[in-house]
Design a protein around this motif. Structure first.
Motif, PDB file in Angstrom:
ATOM      1  N   LEU A 296       2.645   2.542  -2.125  1.00 58.36           N
ATOM      2  CA  LEU A 296       3.854   2.600  -2.954  1.00 58.36           C
ATOM      3  C   LEU A 296       3.524   3.082  -4.370  1.00 58.36           C
ATOM      4  O   LEU A 296       4.423   3.480  -5.110  1.00 58.36           O
ATOM      5  CB  LEU A 296       4.569   1.242  -2.966  1.00 58.36           C
ATOM      6  CG  LEU A 296       5.085   0.818  -1.576  1.00 58.36           C
ATOM      7  CD1 LEU A 296       5.700  -0.567  -1.618  1.00 58.36           C
ATOM      8  CD2 LEU A 296       6.099   1.825  -1.027  1.00 58.36           C
TER       9      LEU A 296
ATOM     10  N   ASN B 255       7.824  -5.722  -1.136  1.00 58.28           N
ATOM     11  CA  ASN B 255       7.834  -4.639  -0.160  1.00 58.28           C
ATOM     12  C   ASN B 255       6.408  -4.569   0.369  1.00 58.28           C
ATOM     13  O   ASN B 255       5.531  -4.007  -0.285  1.00 58.28           O
ATOM     14  CB  ASN B 255       8.242  -3.308  -0.800  1.00 58.28           C
ATOM     15  CG  ASN B 255       8.296  -2.194   0.241  1.00 58.28           C
ATOM     16  OD1 ASN B 255       7.800  -2.354   1.360  1.00 58.28           O
ATOM     17  ND2 ASN B 255       8.888  -1.066  -0.128  1.00 58.28           N
TER      18      ASN B 255
ATOM     19  N   ILE C 216      13.871   0.618   8.115  1.00 57.21           N
ATOM     20  CA  ILE C 216      12.770   0.561   9.091  1.00 57.21           C
ATOM     21  C   ILE C 216      13.293   0.493  10.529  1.00 57.21           C
ATOM     22  O   ILE C 216      12.570   0.812  11.462  1.00 57.21           O
ATOM     23  CB  ILE C 216      11.787  -0.612   8.801  1.00 57.21           C
ATOM     24  CG1 ILE C 216      12.486  -1.973   8.819  1.00 57.21           C
ATOM     25  CG2 ILE C 216      11.055  -0.394   7.483  1.00 57.21           C
ATOM     26  CD1 ILE C 216      11.511  -3.173   8.709  1.00 57.21           C
TER      27      ILE C 216
ATOM     28  N   ARG D 155       5.282  10.926  -2.579  1.00 54.27           N
ATOM     29  CA  ARG D 155       5.042  10.616  -1.169  1.00 54.27           C
ATOM     30  C   ARG D 155       6.345  10.736  -0.374  1.00 54.27           C
ATOM     31  O   ARG D 155       7.292   9.976  -0.605  1.00 54.27           O
ATOM     32  CB  ARG D 155       4.523   9.186  -1.072  1.00 54.27           C
ATOM     33  CG  ARG D 155       4.398   8.665   0.329  1.00 54.27           C
ATOM     34  CD  ARG D 155       4.217   7.151   0.318  1.00 54.27           C
ATOM     35  NE  ARG D 155       4.035   6.662   1.658  1.00 54.27           N
ATOM     36  CZ  ARG D 155       4.302   5.424   2.043  1.00 54.27           C
ATOM     37  NH1 ARG D 155       4.736   4.537   1.167  1.00 54.27           N
ATOM     38  NH2 ARG D 155       4.128   5.058   3.289  1.00 54.27           N
TER      39      ARG D 155
ATOM     40  N   ARG E 266       7.608   0.608  13.392  1.00 57.59           N
ATOM     41  CA  ARG E 266       8.097   0.075  12.105  1.00 57.59           C
ATOM     42  C   ARG E 266       9.224  -0.930  12.300  1.00 57.59           C
ATOM     43  O   ARG E 266       9.727  -1.519  11.354  1.00 57.59           O
ATOM     44  CB  ARG E 266       8.627   1.213  11.223  1.00 57.59           C
ATOM     45  CG  ARG E 266       7.551   2.142  10.739  1.00 57.59           C
ATOM     46  CD  ARG E 266       8.116   3.150   9.754  1.00 57.59           C
ATOM     47  NE  ARG E 266       7.303   4.328   9.740  1.00 57.59           N
ATOM     48  CZ  ARG E 266       6.188   4.470   9.020  1.00 57.59           C
ATOM     49  NH1 ARG E 266       5.773   3.510   8.235  1.00 57.59           N
ATOM     50  NH2 ARG E 266       5.481   5.585   9.094  1.00 57.59           N
TER      51      ARG E 266
ATOM     52  N   TYR F 169      11.445   8.331   1.100  1.00 61.17           N
ATOM     53  CA  TYR F 169      11.357   7.219   0.138  1.00 61.17           C
ATOM     54  C   TYR F 169      12.047   7.477  -1.199  1.00 61.17           C
ATOM     55  O   TYR F 169      12.076   6.592  -2.057  1.00 61.17           O
ATOM     56  CB  TYR F 169       9.877   6.864  -0.094  1.00 61.17           C
ATOM     57  CG  TYR F 169       9.188   6.411   1.171  1.00 61.17           C
ATOM     58  CD1 TYR F 169       9.600   5.258   1.826  1.00 61.17           C
ATOM     59  CD2 TYR F 169       8.146   7.154   1.732  1.00 61.17           C
ATOM     60  CE1 TYR F 169       8.996   4.846   3.002  1.00 61.17           C
ATOM     61  CE2 TYR F 169       7.527   6.747   2.907  1.00 61.17           C
ATOM     62  CZ  TYR F 169       7.960   5.594   3.543  1.00 61.17           C
ATOM     63  OH  TYR F 169       7.367   5.183   4.703  1.00 61.17           O
TER      64      TYR F 169
ATOM     65  N   HIS G 282       4.219  -4.420   9.129  1.00 63.34           N
ATOM     66  CA  HIS G 282       4.168  -4.291  10.579  1.00 63.34           C
ATOM     67  C   HIS G 282       2.833  -4.743  11.172  1.00 63.34           C
ATOM     68  O   HIS G 282       2.665  -4.734  12.386  1.00 63.34           O
ATOM     69  CB  HIS G 282       4.414  -2.823  10.966  1.00 63.34           C
ATOM     70  CG  HIS G 282       5.453  -2.156  10.120  1.00 63.34           C
ATOM     71  ND1 HIS G 282       6.766  -2.568  10.108  1.00 63.34           N
ATOM     72  CD2 HIS G 282       5.367  -1.138   9.200  1.00 63.34           C
ATOM     73  CE1 HIS G 282       7.453  -1.816   9.241  1.00 63.34           C
ATOM     74  NE2 HIS G 282       6.620  -0.950   8.680  1.00 63.34           N
TER      75      HIS G 282
ATOM     76  N   ALA H 105       5.241  -2.827   2.566  1.00 63.25           N
ATOM     77  CA  ALA H 105       4.942  -1.456   3.038  1.00 63.25           C
ATOM     78  C   ALA H 105       4.345  -1.530   4.452  1.00 63.25           C
ATOM     79  O   ALA H 105       4.848  -2.296   5.277  1.00 63.25           O
ATOM     80  CB  ALA H 105       4.061  -0.737   2.026  1.00 63.25           C
ATOM     81  N   ALA H 106       3.264  -0.798   4.727  1.00 66.23           N
ATOM     82  CA  ALA H 106       2.762  -0.756   6.114  1.00 66.23           C
ATOM     83  C   ALA H 106       2.284  -2.121   6.599  1.00 66.23           C
ATOM     84  O   ALA H 106       2.294  -2.396   7.810  1.00 66.23           O
ATOM     85  CB  ALA H 106       1.653   0.278   6.242  1.00 66.23           C
TER      86      ALA H 106
ATOM     87  N   ARG I  35      13.665   4.030  12.236  1.00 63.49           N
ATOM     88  CA  ARG I  35      12.471   4.873  12.245  1.00 63.49           C
ATOM     89  C   ARG I  35      11.634   4.645  13.515  1.00 63.49           C
ATOM     90  O   ARG I  35      12.152   4.163  14.515  1.00 63.49           O
ATOM     91  CB  ARG I  35      11.681   4.608  10.962  1.00 63.49           C
ATOM     92  CG  ARG I  35      12.522   4.935   9.705  1.00 63.49           C
ATOM     93  CD  ARG I  35      11.717   4.812   8.439  1.00 63.49           C
ATOM     94  NE  ARG I  35      10.606   5.752   8.427  1.00 63.49           N
ATOM     95  CZ  ARG I  35       9.580   5.678   7.559  1.00 63.49           C
ATOM     96  NH1 ARG I  35       9.549   4.709   6.649  1.00 63.49           N
ATOM     97  NH2 ARG I  35       8.612   6.571   7.605  1.00 63.49           N
TER      98      ARG I  35
ATOM     99  N   HIS J  73      12.705  -2.847   1.714  1.00 63.37           N
ATOM    100  CA  HIS J  73      12.150  -1.560   2.146  1.00 63.37           C
ATOM    101  C   HIS J  73      13.049  -0.452   1.632  1.00 63.37           C
ATOM    102  O   HIS J  73      14.282  -0.575   1.709  1.00 63.37           O
ATOM    103  CB  HIS J  73      12.080  -1.467   3.671  1.00 63.37           C
ATOM    104  CG  HIS J  73      11.215  -2.531   4.264  1.00 63.37           C
ATOM    105  ND1 HIS J  73       9.850  -2.463   4.229  1.00 63.37           N
ATOM    106  CD2 HIS J  73      11.536  -3.712   4.858  1.00 63.37           C
ATOM    107  CE1 HIS J  73       9.353  -3.557   4.778  1.00 63.37           C
ATOM    108  NE2 HIS J  73      10.361  -4.329   5.170  1.00 63.37           N
ATOM    109  N   LEU J  74      12.443   0.589   1.142  1.00 62.57           N
ATOM    110  CA  LEU J  74      13.231   1.736   0.665  1.00 62.57           C
ATOM    111  C   LEU J  74      13.951   2.406   1.831  1.00 62.57           C
ATOM    112  O   LEU J  74      15.134   2.740   1.749  1.00 62.57           O
ATOM    113  CB  LEU J  74      12.299   2.739  -0.030  1.00 62.57           C
ATOM    114  CG  LEU J  74      11.659   2.198  -1.312  1.00 62.57           C
ATOM    115  CD1 LEU J  74      10.248   2.715  -1.471  1.00 62.57           C
ATOM    116  CD2 LEU J  74      12.505   2.560  -2.510  1.00 62.57           C
ATOM    117  N   SER J  75      13.204   2.613   2.918  1.00 64.52           N
ATOM    118  CA  SER J  75      13.795   3.270   4.086  1.00 64.52           C
ATOM    119  C   SER J  75      14.351   2.206   5.035  1.00 64.52           C
ATOM    120  O   SER J  75      14.017   1.016   4.909  1.00 64.52           O
ATOM    121  CB  SER J  75      12.716   4.093   4.807  1.00 64.52           C
ATOM    122  OG  SER J  75      11.699   3.240   5.306  1.00 64.52           O
TER     123      SER J  75
ATOM    124  N   PRO K 266       0.793  -1.226   0.000  1.00 65.44           N
ATOM    125  CA  PRO K 266       0.000   0.000   0.000  1.00 65.44           C
ATOM    126  C   PRO K 266       0.833   1.289   0.000  1.00 65.44           C
ATOM    127  O   PRO K 266       1.887   1.349   0.639  1.00 65.44           O
ATOM    128  CB  PRO K 266      -0.821  -0.097   1.291  1.00 65.44           C
ATOM    129  CG  PRO K 266      -0.089  -1.069   2.145  1.00 65.44           C
ATOM    130  CD  PRO K 266       0.557  -2.046   1.202  1.00 65.44           C
TER     131      PRO K 266
END
Ligand code: DQA
Length: 150
Positions: free
Chosen positions: A19, A82, A112, A25, A119, A30, A88, A84-85, A115, A108-110, A17
């Motif tokens: 992405l 990925n 996690i 965004r 996450r 990201y 988690h 995404a949310a 953060r 994951h781009l970032s 979601p």
């Protein structure tokens, strides 16, 4: 464990979601690449290699689960995901990927782990072959290169 190693040639790339909003965004988190940029770059890496890539993005947990279940019949033999949310939160998505028993890499781009605390737990990492987190769009590229040489 299977004694015969399956040759990877059919790779599914799943984007969870939000992405679809990459590029606009939170680009500071990201990056500036859009999802189309990322997918195009991955397609380029497989040109004339014989590897087949399929891309799927959804904001809906059920659609992601259904796409993963389809891999039981569509010849997919490796997944790069990925979540995404849902990384988690989604035991259901974890159960789907456990059910189909395909090797997968979690991307994951970032990073996690650098953060917010919510996450820092993934429902996927212990099932994954490996996890790439924090390398931006390059993470997908590295995951694909691994899949293509495994
Ligand atoms: C993400 C990290 C998640 O925590 C977040 O919810 C995302 C993207 C990443 O690629 O860095 O949507 O998976």
């Amino acid at each position: 464990m299977d004694s015969e190693k399956i040759k990877v040639n059919n790779i599914l790339i799943i984007h969870g979601p939000n992405l679809n909003l990459l590029g606009v965004r939170e680009p500071d988190v990201y990056g500036g690449a859009t999802l189309q940029d990322i997918n195009r770059n991955l397609s380029k890496l497989t040109e004339n290699t014989g590897f087949k890539l399929d891309f799927f993005q959804s904001n809906a947990e059920s659609a992601l689960i259904e796409r993963i279940q389809q891999t039981m019949n569509d010849g997919t033999n490796f997944i790069i995901i990925n979540p995404a949310a849902y990384t988690h939160t989604s035991i259901a998505l974890r159960d789907a990927i456990a059910a189909v028993k395909l090797p997968f890499i979690e991307v994951h781009l970032s990073n996690i782990y650098s953060r917010e605390s919510f996450r820092q737990h993934s429902y996927f990492s212990d099932l994954a072959i490996g996890v790439i987190s924090g390398l931006g769009a390059k993470g997908y590229e590295l995951a694909l290169k691994y899949a293509m040489t495994s």
